[in-house]
Enzyme design. Structure first.
Site, PDB file in Angstrom:
ATOM      1  CE  LYS A 156      -2.264  -1.775   3.552  1.00  0.00           C
ATOM      2  NZ  LYS A 156      -1.964  -3.211   3.429  1.00  0.00           N
ATOM      3  CB  ILE A 157       3.454   2.527   2.344  1.00  0.00           C
ATOM      4  CG1 ILE A 157       2.476   2.574   3.533  1.00  0.00           C
ATOM      5  CG2 ILE A 157       4.408   3.705   2.411  1.00  0.00           C
ATOM      6  CD1 ILE A 157       3.123   2.338   4.898  1.00  0.00           C
ATOM      7  CG  ASP A 176       6.341  -6.928  -3.059  1.00  0.00           C
ATOM      8  OD1 ASP A 176       6.118  -8.101  -2.713  1.00  0.00           O
ATOM      9  OD2 ASP A 176       5.840  -5.939  -2.494  1.00  0.00           O
ATOM     10  CB  CYS A 207       9.539  -4.888   2.426  1.00  0.00           C
ATOM     11  SG  CYS A 207      11.252  -4.692   2.887  1.00  0.00           S
ATOM     12  N   PRO A 208       7.821  -5.047   5.081  1.00  0.00           N
ATOM     13  CG  PRO A 208       6.463  -6.926   5.410  1.00  0.00           C
ATOM     14  CD  PRO A 208       6.997  -6.024   4.337  1.00  0.00           C
ATOM     15  CB  THR A 234       9.445   5.673   5.888  1.00  0.00           C
ATOM     16  OG1 THR A 234       9.036   5.010   4.693  1.00  0.00           O
ATOM     17  CG2 THR A 234      10.054   7.013   5.570  1.00  0.00           C
ATOM     18  CB  SER A 235       9.798   0.059   6.192  1.00  0.00           C
ATOM     19  OG  SER A 235       8.820  -0.943   6.277  1.00  0.00           O
ATOM     20  NE  ARG A 236       7.660  -1.584  12.512  1.00  0.00           N
ATOM     21  CZ  ARG A 236       6.720  -0.687  12.237  1.00  0.00           C
ATOM     22  NH1 ARG A 236       7.047   0.433  11.597  1.00  0.00           N
ATOM     23  NH2 ARG A 236       5.476  -0.864  12.608  1.00  0.00           N
ATOM     24  CG  ASP A 260       9.948   8.126  10.393  1.00  0.00           C
ATOM     25  OD1 ASP A 260      10.124   9.168  11.056  1.00  0.00           O
ATOM     26  OD2 ASP A 260       8.920   7.425  10.476  1.00  0.00           O
ATOM     27  CD  GLU A 265      11.872   2.909  16.009  1.00  0.00           C
ATOM     28  OE1 GLU A 265      12.335   3.165  14.887  1.00  0.00           O
ATOM     29  OE2 GLU A 265      10.652   2.969  16.275  1.00  0.00           O
ATOM     30  CG  HIS A 297       8.463   5.181  14.217  1.00  0.00           C
ATOM     31  ND1 HIS A 297       8.927   3.909  14.438  1.00  0.00           N
ATOM     32  CD2 HIS A 297       7.368   5.028  13.427  1.00  0.00           C
ATOM     33  CE1 HIS A 297       8.157   3.029  13.830  1.00  0.00           C
ATOM     34  NE2 HIS A 297       7.191   3.689  13.205  1.00  0.00           N
TER      35      HIS A 297
END
Ligand code: NAD
Length: 333
Positions: A156-157, A176, A207-208, A234-236, A260, A265, A297
């Protein structure tokens, strides 16, 4: 239903309370500033539902403690669920919900903000002009128009991000394991990961974090990126091997880094530590580079996203209480 809400800041309490007040049958919310972890899990005793955020730590021991205290629902007010042991939750009889979608625009637009700031040195210009330094030396950027942008994770993002970058006149590459017809329809081209990093002037991670994607951006892959490329995450945090990224920044292979999220963190982000000594040398080294921008974040942090996150979370708790199907349930793989 009695709900224990962990890791809350003032803005969380405001938006969650508003969403709760709008329900026909509001819940009894108790807010804790502390994160959920082994040392704090006892606070949840007697609460049917527990609501957590990105840096709470729901491992097997914590989940067993929650179940023992009577908790039956774990509601994540975020998309990613890498911080919850989903198998252990099922074994403990806990159901888990998340917010599968709130505003992909919030995160995608933040990734674009990081790219533009890094490319056009907005962070440096901001500081210079406040000190009456209007010199341009060192501030030269490049046109995004005509450049190649790589999107790792075209969910989605990633798809919203790809559409925005196509609007700048960029060629958009994607990687992907699960290809999206929408990504192709909007002009994206799927390529292998090695090709994506070798061809992209800008790489953005969407991606996650899973065992497969942990440190996907490691020393080997960073060694294959186009010289001077920008990397945005900006994911993890765990997607990037931060030490390897620092080495790539030192050699200039990595031309800029916008993050981010950060591997370590938890314990840093969402707090004002401006008067303390930070013991984490890695984040201190990162923030010493002129071509690194760190945000804490905040990619999700828009009015629209917060409103949807809190409304969806409260609706899931109500559905659970009423014995209705849970649309955003996270099930063991
Ligand atoms: P999504 O599930 O819609 O998309 C994720 C995509 O990643 C899927 O298409 C999936 O197939 C793909 N993927 C899985 N493994 C991959 C791999 N090895 N290589 C490449 N792609 C892979 O999720 P989304 O809503 O787009 O969110 C993406 C991530 O963004 C979340 O998992 C979360 O970690 C992060 N996020 C961050 C913030 C923030 O504030 N910084 C906010 C929301 C979400």
């Amino acid at each position: 239903m009695k709900v224990a809400v962990f890791s809350t800041q003032r803005y969380d309490r405001t938006f969650l309370q508003q969403a709760n007040d709008a329900l026909p049958r509001p819940h009894a919310l108790t807010f804790f500033e502390a994160p959920l972890e082994r040392e704090t899990a006892a606070l949840a005793a007697g609460f049917g539902a527990v609501c957590i955020f990105v840096n709470d730590h729901a491992d097997a021991a914590v989940l067993q403690q929650l179940a023992h205290g009577g908790t039956r629902l774990l509601a994540l007010r975020c998309t990613g669920f890498n911080n919850v042991d989903i198998d252990a939750a099922a074994a403990a009889g806990l159901r888990v919900v998340r917010v599968a979608e709130y505003s992909p625009h919030s995160v995608a637009e933040h990734a674009v903000a990081l790219i533009l700031a890094l490319d056009r040195k907005i962070h440096r210009a901001y500081n210079r002009t406040r000190d009456a330094n209007f010199a341009l030396d060192g501030l030269m950027g490049f046109d995004l128009h005509g450049k190649t942008v790589g999107v790792i994770g075209t969910g989605k993002i990633g798809r919203v991000f790809g559409r925005i970058m196509a609007g700048f006149g960029c060629t958009v590459l994607g990687h992907d394991p699960c290809q999206s017809p929408d990504f192709i329809a909007q002009g994206g081209h799927y390529v292998a990961l090695h090709e994506l990093v070798a061809r992209s002037d800008v790489i953005s991670l969407h991606c996650p974090l899973t065992p497969d994607t942990h440190h996907v951006m490691d020393e080997a892959l960073l060694g294959r990126i186009k010289h001077g490329a920008l990397l945005v995450n900006t994911s993890r945090g765990g997607l990037v091997d931060t030490e390897a990224a620092i080495e790539a920044l030192k050699t200039g292979r990595l031309g800029g880094l916008g993050i981010d999220v950060y591997e370590q963190e938890a314990g840093l982000f969402f707090r004002d530590l401006s008067s303390t000594i930070i013991p984490d040398d890695v984040i201190q080294r990162l923030t010493s580079f002129p071509n690194v921008i760190v945000t804490g974040h905040q990619a999700f942090f828009t009015r629209e996203a917060m409103g949807t996150i809190c409304a969806t979370t409260m609706a899931s708790i109500s559905a659970f209480e009423a014995g209705l199907p849970l649309a955003d349930e996270v099930l063991p793989p």
